[in-house]
Scaffold this active site. Structure first.
Site, mmCIF file in Angstrom:
data_model
loop_
_atom_site.group_PDB
_atom_site.id
_atom_site.type_symbol
_atom_site.label_atom_id
_atom_site.label_comp_id
_atom_site.label_asym_id
_atom_site.label_seq_id
_atom_site.Cartn_x
_atom_site.Cartn_y
_atom_site.Cartn_z
ATOM 1 C CG HIS A 195 -0.397 -0.020 2.533
ATOM 2 N ND1 HIS A 195 0.015 1.127 3.184
ATOM 3 C CD2 HIS A 195 -0.164 -1.029 3.408
ATOM 4 C CE1 HIS A 195 0.469 0.825 4.386
ATOM 5 N NE2 HIS A 195 0.383 -0.484 4.548
ATOM 6 C CD GLU A 224 -3.160 -1.741 5.115
ATOM 7 O OE1 GLU A 224 -3.269 -2.785 5.789
ATOM 8 O OE2 GLU A 224 -2.664 -0.682 5.585
ATOM 9 C CD GLU A 225 -1.755 2.129 7.483
ATOM 10 O OE1 GLU A 225 -2.546 1.746 8.383
ATOM 11 O OE2 GLU A 225 -0.585 1.754 7.417
ATOM 12 C CG ASP A 240 -2.876 4.065 2.707
ATOM 13 O OD1 ASP A 240 -2.342 3.022 2.254
ATOM 14 O OD2 ASP A 240 -3.871 4.031 3.453
ATOM 15 C CG ASP A 287 2.498 0.126 8.025
ATOM 16 O OD1 ASP A 287 2.175 -0.544 7.030
ATOM 17 O OD2 ASP A 287 1.677 0.503 8.880
#
Length: 452
Positions: free
Chosen positions: A99, A165-166, A101, A131
């Site tokens: 991802h 995704e977050e 974001d 991340d």
């Protein structure tokens, strides 16, 4: 919307055929830094713009002759999908996804600016370093190296860089799975974040946990209703009191032990490393014997429910007619019915609950050829390590891609020094990743993807 771009591949690699080129090692560091420098903060509620990072990733693919497709459900919430053809058309395709974001970061709390991408003392700093812009950079570096060397993997490799995704993934993997399934035709398995990182047990042992499962996501909204009234009067139908009682019961609840196949395998393999007899009848005692290594499994032997937010009232002397709370619930594979039934009981007759967000729990086999190849790739470059399976306590985009029948694993390899608390840096202050960890990751990912 869809856009395509393409160009000619780069020149020869600095590396020898069959091995990761030196240019790939340089690129993974540069790409991680430059992606961090693109602020893709996801504040929830649609407040994010991944497009600049998506365009960056698409350009790096196009430079290597890989044709990217850019797709949006909402303007600025951009996803990138591309495919590299393999040599074995009979083999199922492999999805490799990351991802774009990141979660918010408060600059005043950090040692460096969270979106600087600063490289200092052999470490890349910034939001997304673990991340998961590091993995995005690894993917780009590997496939560009293949283009320079003329390498083709055994299986088709589908690359996806996703938005959102977050938060809910509605603009990202959910949108791709629901509206663009054809781009993932033939994909049977996928790999993404949160696996194959070094876990030090403090006694000289190094573990490399590969994720083969995820707990399901059950974010709950609780609503208590009662009789509004004056704060000075007796009120046996106080919505705040009813809600407080319910969330206290939920927060205090001791969920029973439940072992999924992945967690059972993790406990068995960890016990073998320590020479401990595996007694699965007393899991808590076994976890105590495992010491720090128990941290790899202790959050995934039960469902969980943690109250996180409260909202009630508008004036101190007014009893409101409604009070609301939110609970972060997680459930193991095969345990969702138990989770729902338990919440019905704990909330009681005066409080209603509903899913504010729900996603499935995942289970992946640890005896598959793909898992064996991931294990072999890690062991080749970290022979001193112990590769073990584990289940993620949270979730990833693998949940949405599972709608397409894709079995998901967590495999974003990093070799980390002792004292480097990788898991604490997820969403934490001073997120960072060592340069050598990125080099290790590229080598391992390259070796796995070539043979997967």
């Amino acid at each position: 919307m869809a856009e395509q771009a393409g160009s000619t591949p780069e020149g020869p690699s600095d590396g020898t055929p069959g091995s990761t080129g030196a240019q790939a090692l340089d690129e993974v560091v540069r790409f991680t830094s430059e992606l961090i420098g693109i602020d893709t903060t996801n504040r929830g509620g649609g407040d994010c713009q991944e497009r600049p990072a998506a365009e960056y990733a698409a350009a790096r693919l196009a430079e290597a002759g890989i044709e990217p497709t850019l797709l949006e459900r909402t303007e600025g919430r951009t996803n990138v999908v591309a495919r590299t053809e393999g040599t074995d058309p009979s083999a199922g395709a492999l999805l490799v996804h990351g991802h774009l974001d990141v979660v918010p970061a408060e600059a005043a709390d950090w040692s460096v600016h969270p979106f600087s991408g600063e490289i200092r003392d052999g470490v890349v700093w910034g939001r997304g370093a673990v991340d998961m812009k590091n993995m995005d950079a690894m993917i780009l570096a590997v496939v560009r190296d293949w283009a320079r060397q003329g390498v083709r993997p055994r299986r088709d490799v589908v690359i996806a860089f996703t938005a959102d995704e977050e938060a809910s993934a509605e603009d990202g993997s959910g949108f791709l799975a629901d509206r663009h399934a054809a781009l993932f035709e033939g994909c049977t398995e996928g790999v993404s974040e949160s696996g194959a990182f070094t876990f030090h047990d403090g006694a000289g042992r190094q573990f490399y946990p590969i994720a083969a499962g995820e707990r399901g996501t059950g974010w709950l909204k609780l609503t208590a209703r009662g009789r509004a009234g004056h704060g000075s009067k007796v009120n046996r139908e106080n919505a705040v009191t009813r809600l407080a009682a319910a969330i206290t019961r939920i927060g205090d609840h001791e969920w029973p032990l439940r072992l999924t196949p992945t967690v059972r395998a993790a406990l068995t393999e960890l016990a073998a490393v320590y020479g401990i007899e595996t007694d699965l009848r007393d899991i808590d005692a076994l976890l105590d014997k495992l010491g720090p290594a128990a941290g790899l499994v202790e959050a995934t032997v039960r469902n969980s429910s943690n109250p996180t937010m409260l909202d009630a009232g508008y004036k101190v002397n007014v009893i409101p007619s409604e009070a609301v709370a939110y609970v972060d619930g997680r459930f193991l594979h095969g345990c969702e019915d138990e989770f729902r039934n338990t919440l019905d009981r704990l909330t009681g007759p005066d409080v209603d609950w509903e899913f504010a967000h729900r996603e499935v729990a995942l289970q992946a086999p640890v005896d598959s050829p793909t898992y064996a190849r991931m294990r072999a790739a890690v062991e080749e470059f970290a022979p001193e390590g112990h590769v073990v399976p584990y289940c993620m306590s949270g979730g990833t985009d693998a949940k949405q891609f599972s709608r397409l029948g894709i079995t998901g694993y967590g495999f974003a390899p990093l070799k980390l020094p002792e004292g480097f608390d990788y898991q604490a840096l997820f969403h934490g202050v001073d997120e960072r990743v060592p340069v050598e960890a990125l080099h290790f990751g590229v080598r391992v990912l390259d070796r796995f993807l070539r043979t997967a």
